[in-house]
Design a protein around this motif. Structure first.
Motif, PDB file in Angstrom:
ATOM      1  N   GLU A 253       0.969  -1.248   0.073  1.00 30.42           N
ATOM      2  CA  GLU A 253       0.058   0.038  -0.011  1.00 30.42           C
ATOM      3  C   GLU A 253       0.866   1.282  -0.255  1.00 30.42           C
ATOM      4  N   HIS A 254       1.974   1.020   0.643  1.00 26.50           N
ATOM      5  CA  HIS A 254       2.736   2.550   0.600  1.00 26.50           C
ATOM      6  C   HIS A 254       3.510   2.542  -0.685  1.00 26.50           C
ATOM      7  N   CYS A 255       3.594   1.384  -1.545  1.00 24.02           N
ATOM      8  CA  CYS A 255       4.197   1.523  -2.959  1.00 24.02           C
ATOM      9  C   CYS A 255       3.011   2.129  -3.776  1.00 24.02           C
ATOM     10  N   ALA A 256       1.803   1.582  -3.391  1.00 26.72           N
ATOM     11  CA  ALA A 256       0.424   2.375  -4.202  1.00 26.72           C
ATOM     12  C   ALA A 256       0.651   3.911  -3.841  1.00 26.72           C
ATOM     13  N   TRP A 257       0.802   4.177  -2.569  1.00 25.76           N
ATOM     14  CA  TRP A 257       0.676   5.548  -2.120  1.00 25.76           C
ATOM     15  C   TRP A 257       1.674   6.440  -2.890  1.00 25.76           C
ATOM     16  N   LYS A 258       2.771   5.943  -3.077  1.00 30.52           N
ATOM     17  CA  LYS A 258       3.971   6.690  -3.764  1.00 30.52           C
ATOM     18  C   LYS A 258       3.657   6.711  -5.454  1.00 30.52           C
ATOM     19  N   GLY A 259       2.701   6.135  -6.009  1.00 33.19           N
ATOM     20  CA  GLY A 259       2.388   6.112  -7.194  1.00 33.19           C
ATOM     21  C   GLY A 259       3.185   5.207  -8.076  1.00 33.19           C
ATOM     22  N   GLN A 260       3.679   3.992  -7.589  1.00 37.40           N
ATOM     23  CA  GLN A 260       4.525   3.145  -8.333  1.00 37.40           C
ATOM     24  C   GLN A 260       3.727   2.341  -9.000  1.00 37.40           C
TER      25      GLN A 260
ATOM     26  N   PHE B 167      13.360  -6.150 -15.094  1.00 39.05           N
ATOM     27  CA  PHE B 167      13.693  -6.285 -13.984  1.00 39.05           C
ATOM     28  C   PHE B 167      14.637  -7.332 -13.740  1.00 39.05           C
ATOM     29  N   LEU B 168      14.540  -8.258 -14.316  1.00 40.95           N
ATOM     30  CA  LEU B 168      15.490  -9.665 -14.168  1.00 40.95           C
ATOM     31  C   LEU B 168      16.414  -9.526 -15.054  1.00 40.95           C
ATOM     32  N   GLN B 169      17.701  -9.965 -14.378  1.00 39.18           N
ATOM     33  CA  GLN B 169      18.951  -9.825 -15.316  1.00 39.18           C
ATOM     34  C   GLN B 169      19.147 -11.119 -16.100  1.00 39.18           C
ATOM     35  N   PRO B 170      19.456 -11.191 -17.188  1.00 37.60           N
ATOM     36  CA  PRO B 170      19.530 -12.602 -17.976  1.00 37.60           C
ATOM     37  C   PRO B 170      20.624 -13.415 -17.290  1.00 37.60           C
ATOM     38  N   LEU B 171      20.081 -14.459 -16.569  1.00 37.64           N
ATOM     39  CA  LEU B 171      20.823 -15.335 -15.895  1.00 37.64           C
ATOM     40  C   LEU B 171      22.086 -14.757 -14.800  1.00 37.64           C
ATOM     41  N   GLY B 172      21.820 -13.585 -14.453  1.00 40.41           N
ATOM     42  CA  GLY B 172      22.786 -13.075 -13.643  1.00 40.41           C
ATOM     43  C   GLY B 172      22.661 -13.096 -12.067  1.00 40.41           C
ATOM     44  N   PRO B 173      23.443 -12.909 -11.328  1.00 43.96           N
ATOM     45  CA  PRO B 173      23.427 -12.869  -9.894  1.00 43.96           C
ATOM     46  C   PRO B 173      22.375 -11.650  -9.428  1.00 43.96           C
ATOM     47  N   ILE B 174      22.057 -11.853  -8.297  1.00 44.13           N
ATOM     48  CA  ILE B 174      21.550 -10.627  -7.591  1.00 44.13           C
ATOM     49  C   ILE B 174      22.562  -9.767  -7.130  1.00 44.13           C
ATOM     50  N   SER B 175      22.547  -8.300  -7.658  1.00 42.73           N
ATOM     51  CA  SER B 175      23.769  -7.418  -7.349  1.00 42.73           C
ATOM     52  C   SER B 175      23.130  -6.334  -6.436  1.00 42.73           C
ATOM     53  N   SER B 176      24.058  -5.498  -5.841  1.00 47.57           N
ATOM     54  CA  SER B 176      23.600  -4.268  -5.276  1.00 47.57           C
ATOM     55  C   SER B 176      22.965  -3.130  -6.519  1.00 47.57           C
ATOM     56  N   ASN B 177      23.558  -3.078  -7.541  1.00 49.46           N
ATOM     57  CA  ASN B 177      23.000  -2.108  -8.347  1.00 49.46           C
ATOM     58  C   ASN B 177      21.550  -2.654  -8.948  1.00 49.46           C
ATOM     59  N   HIS B 178      21.445  -3.784  -9.025  1.00 47.17           N
ATOM     60  CA  HIS B 178      20.046  -4.694  -9.271  1.00 47.17           C
ATOM     61  C   HIS B 178      19.032  -4.350  -8.427  1.00 47.17           C
ATOM     62  N   ILE B 179      19.300  -4.208  -7.236  1.00 45.84           N
ATOM     63  CA  ILE B 179      18.509  -3.842  -6.334  1.00 45.84           C
ATOM     64  C   ILE B 179      18.212  -2.472  -6.138  1.00 45.84           C
ATOM     65  N   LYS B 180      19.129  -1.729  -6.238  1.00 45.47           N
ATOM     66  CA  LYS B 180      19.255  -0.257  -6.262  1.00 45.47           C
ATOM     67  C   LYS B 180      18.258   0.149  -7.267  1.00 45.47           C
ATOM     68  N   SER B 181      18.554  -0.018  -8.573  1.00 43.32           N
ATOM     69  CA  SER B 181      17.701   0.585  -9.607  1.00 43.32           C
ATOM     70  C   SER B 181      16.153   0.262  -9.684  1.00 43.32           C
ATOM     71  N   HIS B 182      15.778  -0.923  -8.749  1.00 46.15           N
ATOM     72  CA  HIS B 182      14.533  -1.161  -8.656  1.00 46.15           C
ATOM     73  C   HIS B 182      13.967  -0.949  -7.377  1.00 46.15           C
ATOM     74  N   LYS B 183      14.608  -0.161  -6.687  1.00 40.50           N
ATOM     75  CA  LYS B 183      14.464  -0.231  -5.064  1.00 40.50           C
ATOM     76  C   LYS B 183      13.003   0.305  -4.807  1.00 40.50           C
ATOM     77  N   GLU B 184      12.299   0.791  -5.741  1.00 43.31           N
ATOM     78  CA  GLU B 184      11.163   1.690  -5.237  1.00 43.31           C
ATOM     79  C   GLU B 184       9.850   0.487  -5.322  1.00 43.31           C
ATOM     80  N   ASN B 185      10.237  -0.882  -5.869  1.00 43.86           N
ATOM     81  CA  ASN B 185       9.155  -1.791  -6.183  1.00 43.86           C
ATOM     82  C   ASN B 185       9.549  -3.058  -5.586  1.00 43.86           C
ATOM     83  N   VAL B 186      10.938  -2.989  -5.063  1.00 40.25           N
ATOM     84  CA  VAL B 186      11.307  -4.160  -4.194  1.00 40.25           C
ATOM     85  C   VAL B 186      10.808  -4.023  -2.737  1.00 40.25           C
ATOM     86  N   LEU B 187       9.861  -4.776  -2.374  1.00 47.15           N
ATOM     87  CA  LEU B 187       9.224  -4.445  -0.943  1.00 47.15           C
ATOM     88  C   LEU B 187       9.801  -5.148   0.208  1.00 47.15           C
ATOM     89  N   PHE B 188      10.437  -6.036   0.158  1.00 50.32           N
ATOM     90  CA  PHE B 188      11.295  -6.867   1.217  1.00 50.32           C
ATOM     91  C   PHE B 188      11.689  -8.283   0.590  1.00 50.32           C
TER      92      PHE B 188
END
Length: 380
Positions: A75-82, A121-142
């Protein structure tokens, strides 16, 4: 809307204790540079000789911690207009007929949202990285992961566990609280179901502990390699398939507690697996899905009843099928993008659509034999 701050203010949960990362080895984590993420650490299930990892008791009156966190963050994500629209304003109705199918009018619906999510969102077969999370942090809830304590807890961390599930808001929701559940290992994104992954998904459904919460999985057969993506959302009422009677196919009350049934008088051939045993349920579903994947068969999974019931919708390849139907469609819930389509939706049309992807009697009989054989052989 419920804000994140309101949930953080609860006094009955140790909600946002800062995690220093000292309780886990850095070999089992990845550092999120400049990013903090909520970690929901599942409590340890006692596994006695007879319990074999049984589900904890569900259906309590009080709201669970995970349910609170998921809804407040979404709901917080919805409130922020995401999110692209307010799905709660979409019109729904039960269409005339015996099956009581449900249809929704959503003129902003994007039927390609899953493909777009994979591409963006998903990197092609790539590992989870800091930049990956940071670039989509508005939609990553937890993130949900297995904890090391008896009770579940939520912490705020700059370290991501080695294995877990990222909970990500779906910007094109089908229903309230619609999220993606993306299993990951810091070294890879999985391409197939395994027992550990299925068990963690089931644990998540159990932990949410809401009768409205349902988890979906679509296995789409195509020429490209798909990542494993689950989805989940809240439905105010049971899906039509959940209200149909069932016919017993297999039962093992003493060893595993697993029951396999066929959904009777449903237009799409469907099996349902029921049980309170975490190990047994995840074992049998993993084996069956693996077998279907080896044979190139498309299928869908619907997890309901606090994680204790799994519907399996096998799909047949069809020349008249422009695309496999989604899990909520398998369950009898259809989204229409135009007022004309919504107003003219009929049971006859939906029955034809579902029949076009359903297995024939012979193939379904073979699948039932396979499921029974797997259930027996897993615990010989």
């Amino acid at each position: 809307m419920v804000s994140v701050e309101q949930v953080e203010g609860r006094t009955d949960y140790p909600f946002l204790r800062q995690n220093s990362g000292s309780d886990q080895s850095k070999d089992h984590q990845v550092t999120l540079k400049g990013v903090k993420i909520h970690l929901y650490k599942l409590g340890i299930i006692a596994r006695g000789n007879d319990a074999c990892g049984c589900f904890p008791c569900a259906a309590t009156d009080s709201q669970s911690l995970l349910d609170s966190v998921l809804l407040s963050q979404w709901e917080h994500c919805a409130w922020k207009g995401q999110l692209k629209y307010d799905v709660t304003t979409c019109q729904t109705k039960v269409i005339n007929g015996e099956k009581k199918f449900v249809v929704q009018l959503n003129e902003r619906w994007n039927s390609l949202f899953l493909e777009e999510f994979e591409n963006n969102f998903l990197q092609p077969l790539g590992p989870i990285s800091s930049n990956h999370i940071k670039s989509h942090k508005e939609n990553v809830l937890f993130c949900v992961s297995q904890g090391e304590k008896e009770s579940s807890e939520v912490v705020l961390s700059t370290m991501l566990p080695k294995d877990g599930i990222l909970i990500i808001a779906n910007a094109n929701p089908v229903e309230y609280g619609h999220v993606f559940l993306v299993p990951y290992n810091i070294n890879r994104l999985p391409l197939f179901l395994d027992k550990k992954m299925v068990e963690l998904i089931l644990r998540t459904a159990v932990e949410v502990n809401s009768s409205s919460f349902r988890v979906f999985f679509d296995s789409i057969i195509s020429n490209r390699s798909d990542h494993i993506i689950f989805q989940a959302s809240y439905f105010a009422n049971p899906l039509p398939v959940e209200l149909f009677p069932t016919v017993p196919v297999y039962a093992d009350t003493h060893r595993t507690g697993i029951h396999i049934c066929e959904v009777a008088d449903y237009p799409l051939k469907t099996l349902v697996f029921m049980g309170n045993n975490l190990d047994s349920l995840s074992n049998i579903i993993t084996e069956i899905c693996s077998n279907l994947r080896v044979h190139g068969s498309a299928f869908n999974l619907l997890i309901t009843d606090f994680g204790t019931k799994i519907f399996l919708f096998p799909q047949a390849q069809s020349l008249i099928m422009d695309r496999p139907i989604s899990t909520w469609e398998c369950g009898g819930y259809f989204v229409y993008g135009t007022k004309f389509g919504f107003d003219n939706a009929s049971e006859t049309e939906i029955l034809k659509r579902m029949a076009s992807v359903s297995l024939d009697d012979s193939s379904f009989q073979s699948l039932k034999h396979l499921c029974c054989s797997i259930a027996v052989n897993l615990y010989l």
